[in-house]
Design a protein around this motif. Sequence first.
Motif, PDB file in Angstrom:
ATOM      1  N   GLU A 135      11.648  51.073  44.874  1.00 37.12           N
ATOM      2  CA  GLU A 135      12.684  52.022  45.260  1.00 37.12           C
ATOM      3  C   GLU A 135      13.997  51.531  45.133  1.00 37.12           C
ATOM      4  O   GLU A 135      14.387  50.651  45.494  1.00 37.12           O
ATOM      5  CB  GLU A 135      12.535  52.334  47.033  1.00 37.12           C
ATOM      6  CG  GLU A 135      13.518  53.400  47.405  1.00 37.12           C
ATOM      7  CD  GLU A 135      13.475  53.553  48.986  1.00 37.12           C
ATOM      8  OE1 GLU A 135      12.491  52.900  49.562  1.00 37.12           O
ATOM      9  OE2 GLU A 135      14.033  54.378  49.644  1.00 37.12           O
ATOM     10  N   THR A 195       2.480  65.732  54.969  1.00 35.02           N
ATOM     11  CA  THR A 195       3.709  65.756  54.222  1.00 35.02           C
ATOM     12  C   THR A 195       3.634  66.790  53.233  1.00 35.02           C
ATOM     13  O   THR A 195       4.757  67.083  52.510  1.00 35.02           O
ATOM     14  CB  THR A 195       4.015  64.294  53.521  1.00 35.02           C
ATOM     15  OG1 THR A 195       2.874  63.996  52.811  1.00 35.02           O
ATOM     16  CG2 THR A 195       4.039  63.209  54.754  1.00 35.02           C
ATOM     17  N   LYS A 216       6.897  59.832  51.081  1.00 31.32           N
ATOM     18  CA  LYS A 216       8.284  60.596  50.851  1.00 31.32           C
ATOM     19  C   LYS A 216       8.923  59.855  49.605  1.00 31.32           C
ATOM     20  O   LYS A 216       9.878  60.628  48.645  1.00 31.32           O
ATOM     21  CB  LYS A 216       9.110  60.993  51.934  1.00 31.32           C
ATOM     22  CG  LYS A 216       8.381  62.213  52.851  1.00 31.32           C
ATOM     23  CD  LYS A 216       9.059  62.329  54.113  1.00 31.32           C
ATOM     24  CE  LYS A 216       8.101  62.947  55.014  1.00 31.32           C
ATOM     25  NZ  LYS A 216       8.477  63.047  56.500  1.00 31.32           N
ATOM     26  N   THR A 217       9.376  58.642  49.853  1.00 32.89           N
ATOM     27  CA  THR A 217       9.978  57.896  48.984  1.00 32.89           C
ATOM     28  C   THR A 217       9.662  57.880  47.500  1.00 32.89           C
ATOM     29  O   THR A 217      10.261  58.208  46.481  1.00 32.89           O
ATOM     30  CB  THR A 217      10.185  56.381  49.522  1.00 32.89           C
ATOM     31  OG1 THR A 217      11.118  56.397  50.746  1.00 32.89           O
ATOM     32  CG2 THR A 217      11.150  55.715  48.221  1.00 32.89           C
ATOM     33  N   SER A 263       3.166  63.721  40.619  1.00 31.16           N
ATOM     34  CA  SER A 263       3.982  64.752  40.480  1.00 31.16           C
ATOM     35  C   SER A 263       4.228  65.195  38.947  1.00 31.16           C
ATOM     36  O   SER A 263       4.571  64.312  38.171  1.00 31.16           O
ATOM     37  CB  SER A 263       5.345  64.767  41.190  1.00 31.16           C
ATOM     38  OG  SER A 263       6.213  65.769  40.823  1.00 31.16           O
ATOM     39  N   ALA A 274       0.944  58.456  44.569  1.00 36.48           N
ATOM     40  CA  ALA A 274       1.715  60.061  44.529  1.00 36.48           C
ATOM     41  C   ALA A 274       1.886  60.227  42.901  1.00 36.48           C
ATOM     42  O   ALA A 274       2.157  59.535  42.090  1.00 36.48           O
ATOM     43  CB  ALA A 274       3.127  59.802  45.241  1.00 36.48           C
ATOM     44  N   ILE A 313       2.895  66.055  50.320  1.00 36.29           N
ATOM     45  CA  ILE A 313       2.936  65.375  48.933  1.00 36.29           C
ATOM     46  C   ILE A 313       1.459  65.226  48.277  1.00 36.29           C
ATOM     47  O   ILE A 313       0.516  65.001  48.881  1.00 36.29           O
ATOM     48  CB  ILE A 313       3.696  63.932  49.277  1.00 36.29           C
ATOM     49  CG1 ILE A 313       4.896  64.282  49.610  1.00 36.29           C
ATOM     50  CG2 ILE A 313       3.769  63.189  47.982  1.00 36.29           C
ATOM     51  CD1 ILE A 313       5.806  62.924  50.417  1.00 36.29           C
ATOM     52  N   ALA A 343       4.259  57.644  55.975  1.00 34.12           N
ATOM     53  CA  ALA A 343       4.671  58.922  55.679  1.00 34.12           C
ATOM     54  C   ALA A 343       5.889  58.748  54.865  1.00 34.12           C
ATOM     55  O   ALA A 343       6.260  59.302  53.860  1.00 34.12           O
ATOM     56  CB  ALA A 343       4.791  59.767  56.582  1.00 34.12           C
ATOM     57  N   SER A 344       6.742  58.043  55.290  1.00 29.84           N
ATOM     58  CA  SER A 344       8.097  57.954  54.930  1.00 29.84           C
ATOM     59  C   SER A 344       8.130  57.030  53.514  1.00 29.84           C
ATOM     60  O   SER A 344       8.773  57.573  52.456  1.00 29.84           O
ATOM     61  CB  SER A 344       8.945  57.033  55.762  1.00 29.84           C
ATOM     62  OG  SER A 344      10.226  56.556  55.032  1.00 29.84           O
ATOM     63  N   ASP A 398       7.607  60.314  46.200  1.00 31.39           N
ATOM     64  CA  ASP A 398       8.018  61.723  45.836  1.00 31.39           C
ATOM     65  C   ASP A 398       9.148  61.711  45.236  1.00 31.39           C
ATOM     66  O   ASP A 398       9.544  62.334  44.201  1.00 31.39           O
ATOM     67  CB  ASP A 398       7.253  62.682  46.890  1.00 31.39           C
ATOM     68  CG  ASP A 398       7.331  63.960  46.356  1.00 31.39           C
ATOM     69  OD1 ASP A 398       6.670  64.295  45.410  1.00 31.39           O
ATOM     70  OD2 ASP A 398       7.906  64.918  47.073  1.00 31.39           O
ATOM     71  N   ASN A 399      10.114  61.410  45.979  1.00 32.76           N
ATOM     72  CA  ASN A 399      11.715  61.542  45.725  1.00 32.76           C
ATOM     73  C   ASN A 399      11.852  60.855  44.286  1.00 32.76           C
ATOM     74  O   ASN A 399      12.565  61.126  43.509  1.00 32.76           O
ATOM     75  CB  ASN A 399      12.443  60.826  46.854  1.00 32.76           C
ATOM     76  CG  ASN A 399      14.002  61.259  46.669  1.00 32.76           C
ATOM     77  OD1 ASN A 399      14.407  62.180  46.153  1.00 32.76           O
ATOM     78  ND2 ASN A 399      14.823  60.251  46.986  1.00 32.76           N
TER      79      ASN A 399
END
Lengths: 478, 446
Positions: free
Chosen positions: A409, A145, A224-225, A190, A188, A147, A220-221, A227-228
């Motif tokens: 989320e 990914t 991504k969440t 960032s 995660a 990430i 993995a999904s 990270d989003n």
Amino acid sequence: MVFDILKMFNDLMEFILNHADKLGAQYAEVRLEHSVDNSFILKNGNPDAAGFSSITGLSIRVIVDGAMGFSSTNRLIKPRIKEIVGDVVKTARASSRLVKKPVGLSEEKTVNTRYEIKQKTRIQDIEPDEKLSELMAVENTLEDTGINLPARFFELSDEVREKYYVNSEGTRIHSIIPRVGIFYLITAMSNGNMEQRMFQYAESGGWEAVKNWNLPEKIASEAKTLDNVLREGKKSPEGKLDLVLGPEVVGIAVHESTGHPYESDRILGREAAQAGESFVSPDMLNTRIGSDVVNVVEDPTIRHSYGFYLYDDEGVKAKKRFLIKEGVINEFLCNRETAYELGIKSNAAARASNFDREPIVRMANTFISPGDYGFEELIGDVKHGVYMKTFMEWNIDDKRFNQRYVGREAYLIENGELKHPVKKPVLELTTPAFYEAIDAVGNDLAFVAGTCGKGDPMQGIPVWMGGPHIRLRDLTLK
Amino acid sequence: MDAEEIKDKAVYVLKSALNQGAEDVIVNILVDKTHQVKFANNDIASTKTWDSVNMHVFLTLKKRIVSTLISDLSNRNVDESIRNLIKFAKSLKPSVDYHGIAEGPFNYGGVAGSCDKKIAGLSTENIDYVECAINKALNYAKRTAGVLYTTHLKDYIVSSNNIEASYERTNIEISLRAFADKNASGHGVSCATNLRDFNPGEAGKKAGEIAKQALNPVEGREGVYDIIFDPLAFANLLGHILGFASAFSVDIGESFLADRIDKVIGSEIVTLVDDGSLAGGFNSSKFDAEGVPTQRNVVVEKGILKTYLHNTSTAKKYGVESTANAGLISPHPWNAVVEPGDYGRDELFSGVNKGLYITNVWYTRFQNYRTGDFSTIPRDGLFLIENGEVSQPLSNLRVSDNLLTVLKNITALGDKREWIHWWDAEVPSLLPYVLVKDVRVTKPED
């Protein structure tokens, strides 16, 4: 070698019942368990210690002069067992001088049966390296990914648990339940900020369940969440608004604020010093707690669920329980001891997490029954609100009245449409406020797995919890 | 099993594993006899006994790490278990994160006051202790519930790296909750390794007094408060903090202490110690799960994080010495100790103009382990402090803050400490009253 627990221990268990009877016990039961389990850890891409164990042990429960005694051992040698039976009867008898209200058990049918969850792909036939490979596949997919995930922890576990239960009333039940599960925590990062996701997949069944979860894609999904949320998430709106909750949040809410407070041992004060009591009292049966679209069900008989069983750990046949019907308190969870005290029959909620734990009142699979609304309909009728799909932090007070869920989320809803992610919306409210605010229930249904903690010593018991998407009106978000 | 039988069995397994190709091997046998008296509604709910012998085997084979738990110690079953364990190890992948176990031999000092044979001999006397505690509580309250435990533990360890040691410990503890009313409760505990220090009556009295004082609570208000945490309440948070000091927790992202060695994480008056060698310590042990002699580890010194808790493998990874906290997978604290401050109890309260006194908490959960954002819920007596005096009982509040902030905002510590261990404070702790300023408190919407 085939481990035949009936052949090996039937005589010993019958001896225990007879000996307890001879020593004056009014009631006795023996629960023998043989469990074979494996666990595999993958920590930041490295396999940590893998473990397996094969454990056999039994517990004895007696009622003597109105007092309950319990003893457990893994030293399954007849002379030692004979001493233990003597001790448990003696100690129960000694304690009876402080027992003002003698312990009794509700009258239940005696049963002689056997049941099993069949595995399509036997856990026992999967080599350890294949199990570890499942985790490695998740790790590799996460790496793909791109990430930034500085910490990744996965634990895969499986067990086959065989039980043989006998009691002095004539019940004999032999069961075999395989279970598989994975627990993970990923972090995660960032721009110096971090978000975390902790989750568990688990059910009763064979290796096929693990394959069906499709873990690499799902986790993995989730990454991504995270990270989003880190990149696109904005401050959550505060104040009065409408809320749509996903099945994961619905599940934890009904587990914590319907399942637990409807456990009759809490209501009657038996867990007061540990897991606590309940804001619910026996005289609240048939009184309104929520809006009339709310139906909360507790059902151990869902095949392949993580909380599955057909007979509880007191030998009572399991059935679907309706805790809330159309917003009204309908039923409590009972074992034989609390059912006797309440003057009713047990609804088979007695569970023990292992041979060395007493059976106490527990949930199995708790959920809100689905309604009629599609997801789009639920969202479409919200002008200003938040969709809280998953959560991370939660807790509730020891009477199960003051609860809190912090979204992991979540998304803003504006004029019936989902917008950008919002960070950490906090829902903190009383239990009646939660159930009264529900105005629409979705037509979907999903479950999440959990390990519910209760009892002293602690008993982590496998459960499912869930429901459909639901909508709550005019609540305060922090 | 007597001591010789245990030793022979452990050595047998060690040799068997080594003969089959294992490299690092640890065999640990635990013999445990525990009694419990559980009570509720002033009645005995049940009496329980646990009688178990368990063998833990840890071994490595070319950096493949495996462990097993064996309860049937017959030679036939033990042989089969070790064969299976070796086979299991062979089918795994090596761990680059594994750096070995401790190399002995070590000189072991004793742990003073850890074993009282009178506790090991107790049986129906436990019911008298429960009766005593209940009666003391009922001088103030109407109803009690709780649990009394006695434990007698024998621990024997042998390893491939010149380790052989044994240890014996007893514990006695009572945890009692008293109710003056459905919404007015208090909690008291007494825990010790010897009968001399065990005081069930005092636990009952404290629970009863708080329950009586907590009668007629009113809804609390959301806001920022100076809070005095009773030792029972702060023990819950302390257990989490010391747990997060485990190098394992740090590695997997489950710790707000990550990347903070030698950094300020608390106020200058905060010194937190993990001490597995503490005389009379409720969870002291002569050695850890590798056989390393336990020691006093200053984890936080005057507000600065000095070390994580390590086993040999995590220590080598971090380039430090083991702190004797193995856990072979995850290092763990033994006894969590807060160095005391200068304040007498009354002096501590008199310094708070407007604040809260929290006597107990439960259900501590985290939004983010790396940042330490958490909430926890007061249970039992929760009081307003006004002009230095404990006043109005409150209900339905929640502490919703950050652990780093809490540690940095500790402004005063009591001069007397208590041992705390109960159902929701799993790490045995020795600590005083703790005053924390500016703590965020929230309440639910009705």
